[in-house]
Design an enzyme around this catalytic site. Structure first.
Site, PDB file in Angstrom:
ATOM      1  N   LYS A 200       0.869  -1.172   0.000  1.00 22.98           N
ATOM      2  CA  LYS A 200       0.000   0.000   0.000  1.00 22.98           C
ATOM      3  C   LYS A 200       0.904   1.220   0.000  1.00 22.98           C
ATOM      4  O   LYS A 200       1.668   1.455   0.942  1.00 22.98           O
ATOM      5  CB  LYS A 200      -0.885  -0.006   1.228  1.00 22.98           C
ATOM      6  CG  LYS A 200      -1.689   1.264   1.321  1.00 22.98           C
ATOM      7  CD  LYS A 200      -2.908   1.038   2.117  1.00 22.98           C
ATOM      8  CE  LYS A 200      -3.640   2.321   2.358  1.00 22.98           C
ATOM      9  NZ  LYS A 200      -4.707   2.097   3.310  1.00 22.98           N
ATOM     10  N   LYS A 261      -2.063  -1.550  -4.029  1.00 17.97           N
ATOM     11  CA  LYS A 261      -2.919  -0.359  -3.946  1.00 17.97           C
ATOM     12  C   LYS A 261      -2.072   0.898  -3.955  1.00 17.97           C
ATOM     13  O   LYS A 261      -1.152   0.980  -3.143  1.00 17.97           O
ATOM     14  CB  LYS A 261      -3.716  -0.466  -2.639  1.00 17.97           C
ATOM     15  CG  LYS A 261      -4.543   0.752  -2.294  1.00 17.97           C
ATOM     16  CD  LYS A 261      -5.290   0.495  -1.012  1.00 17.97           C
ATOM     17  CE  LYS A 261      -6.144   1.685  -0.645  1.00 17.97           C
ATOM     18  NZ  LYS A 261      -6.910   1.451   0.550  1.00 17.97           N
TER      19      LYS A 261
HETATM   20  C1  PBG Z   1      -6.609   3.801   4.947  1.00 19.20           C
HETATM   21  C2  PBG Z   1      -7.322   3.663   3.656  1.00 19.20           C
HETATM   22  C3  PBG Z   1      -7.000   4.311   2.470  1.00 19.20           C
HETATM   23  C4  PBG Z   1      -7.947   3.961   1.554  1.00 19.20           C
HETATM   24  C5  PBG Z   1      -8.811   3.061   2.156  1.00 19.20           C
HETATM   25  N1  PBG Z   1      -8.416   2.893   3.470  1.00 19.20           N
HETATM   26  C6  PBG Z   1      -5.847   5.136   2.124  1.00 19.20           C
HETATM   27  C7  PBG Z   1      -5.446   6.216   3.011  1.00 19.20           C
HETATM   28  O1  PBG Z   1      -6.274   7.032   3.449  1.00 19.20           O
HETATM   29  O2  PBG Z   1      -4.248   6.273   3.285  1.00 19.20           O
HETATM   30  C8  PBG Z   1      -8.001   4.482   0.166  1.00 19.20           C
HETATM   31  C9  PBG Z   1      -9.049   3.924  -0.695  1.00 19.20           C
HETATM   32  C10 PBG Z   1      -9.217   4.653  -1.970  1.00 19.20           C
HETATM   33  O3  PBG Z   1      -8.690   5.779  -2.187  1.00 19.20           O
HETATM   34  O4  PBG Z   1      -9.928   4.102  -2.812  1.00 19.20           O
HETATM   35  N2  PBG Z   1      -6.819   2.759   5.814  1.00 19.20           N
END
Ligand code: PBG
Length: 342
Positions: A200, A261
């Protein structure tokens, strides 16, 4: 003339029948996972401004949305909660409330649609008034790893008790897969999968998500457009070897699935994971910022097709499934025979 051309690859592309028979990769509704945002209340469907066509749903309407998805052949959803500000605290304890909005929503989806797979998010950011995925030491500002892990483990258990099928720790803390696997097994949830957000990235593509769940509101700069700084836990956007190390560790700790991601800017990582670990399914998450890019394309229909084409690129790179906010539109396009699923 050109009689010397014994090889004419174009012969393989001569007709629609040939092209569809020989297509190496496809996107089909089976490959799609729909991320959904849930809010408190009844009959609420609130648009997310930065994501045209996307809404936050109250539980009753969330179920309607799930039914529509299921009828289109999309059998998996990933839930994200937008929690009211009054429930956000530095301890983020609402995350483990068995009767909280998130757990209730999981339960009601499984009650209405038992065959719908429910994937969860295990991270504190929706519940944490600091907007971070982990607990923050109020003196030093440090994002605490092991203290956060304890809470994540309890979160995974309440989600599993509510009926979650796939548990998705998404916060890039160290050691979370092993810790969660152990606690799930202790509670006899051997059958629940863990999806590791192994890679991520500390990405600029999450902007609309943070609007959707209302995180990142306590920023030092007071600039709501600026993202919370998650650099001490999310992967550096310049690194790929480090992503391999994260995956290796998570597989050893018991991860069932690996997630990359965002997806499109990190196709190289999807490909490396799928080559390095052919037996471990890899998912790609087409995140909010990717979706918004296509939705803001001046020609709407072209934008839709570009979105599907980018999902196909994830399949080519080796993804088994993709999370996409465009799941419904994509399934409709595919079911109308737009030629991506032949
Ligand atoms: C953090 C989280 C994120 C997303 C989902 N959960 C990223 C973040 O804020 O760092 C992003 C999902 C998206 O942009 O589709 N737990």
């Amino acid at each position: 003339m050109s009689d010397f051309l014994l090889e004419r690859p174009r012969r393989l592309r001569r007709s629609a029948a040939l092209r569809s028979m020989l297509s190496e990769n496809h996107v089909s509704p089976n490959d799609l996972i729909a991320p959904l945002f849930v809010i408190d209340g009844k009959q609420q469907k609130v648009e997310i401004k930065s994501m045209p066509g996307q809404f936050r749903f109250s539980q009753d309407l969330l179920i309607e949305e799930c039914k529509q998805l299921f009828s289109l052949g999309i059998k998996s959803v990933a839930l994200f909660p937008a929690i009211e500000a009054k429930f956000k605290t530095p301890q983020a304890l609402e995350a483990i409330n068995p009767e909280g909005l998130y757990q209730q929503s999981i339960r009601s989806i499984k009650e209405s649609l038992p065959d719908m797979l429910v994937m969860t998010d295990v991270a504190l950011d929706p519940y944490n008034s600091d907007g971070h995925d982990g607990l923050v030491d109020s003196n030093t500002g440090e994002i605490l790893n092991d203290e956060t892990l304890e809470l994540l483990c309890q979160m995974a258990v309440v989600q599993a008790q509510a009926g979650a099928d796939i548990i998705g720790p998404s916060d890039m803390m160290d050691g979370r897969i092993g810790a969660i696997r152990r606690i799930l097994d202790t509670h006899s949830f051997h059958d629940r999968l863990i999806l590791s957000y192994a890679a991520k990235y500390d990405s600029n593509f999450y902007g609309p998500y943070r609007e959707a769940v209302g995180t990142g509101t306590r920023l030092k700069s007071n600039n709501p457009k600026e993202l919370t700084d998650k650099k001490t836990y999310q992967l550096s956007t310049s690194n790929s070897e480090e992503a391999l190390r994260e995956a290796a560790q998570d597989i050893t700790e018991g991860a069932d699935i690996l997630m990359v991601k965002p997806a499109l800017p990190y196709l190289d990582i999807i490909q490396r994971y799928s080559k390095e670990y052919p037996a471990v399914p890899v998912f790609g998450f087409q995140v909010t910022g990717e979706y918004a890019l296509f939705k803001h394309y001046p020609d709407y229909e072209q934008g839709q097709k570009m979105l599907v084409e980018s999902l196909l690129s994830m399949k080519r790179a080796g993804a088994k499934a993709m999370l996409t906010y465009g799941a419904i539109e994509v399934a409709e396009l595919l079911n109308n025979g737009e030629g991506y699923s032949q």
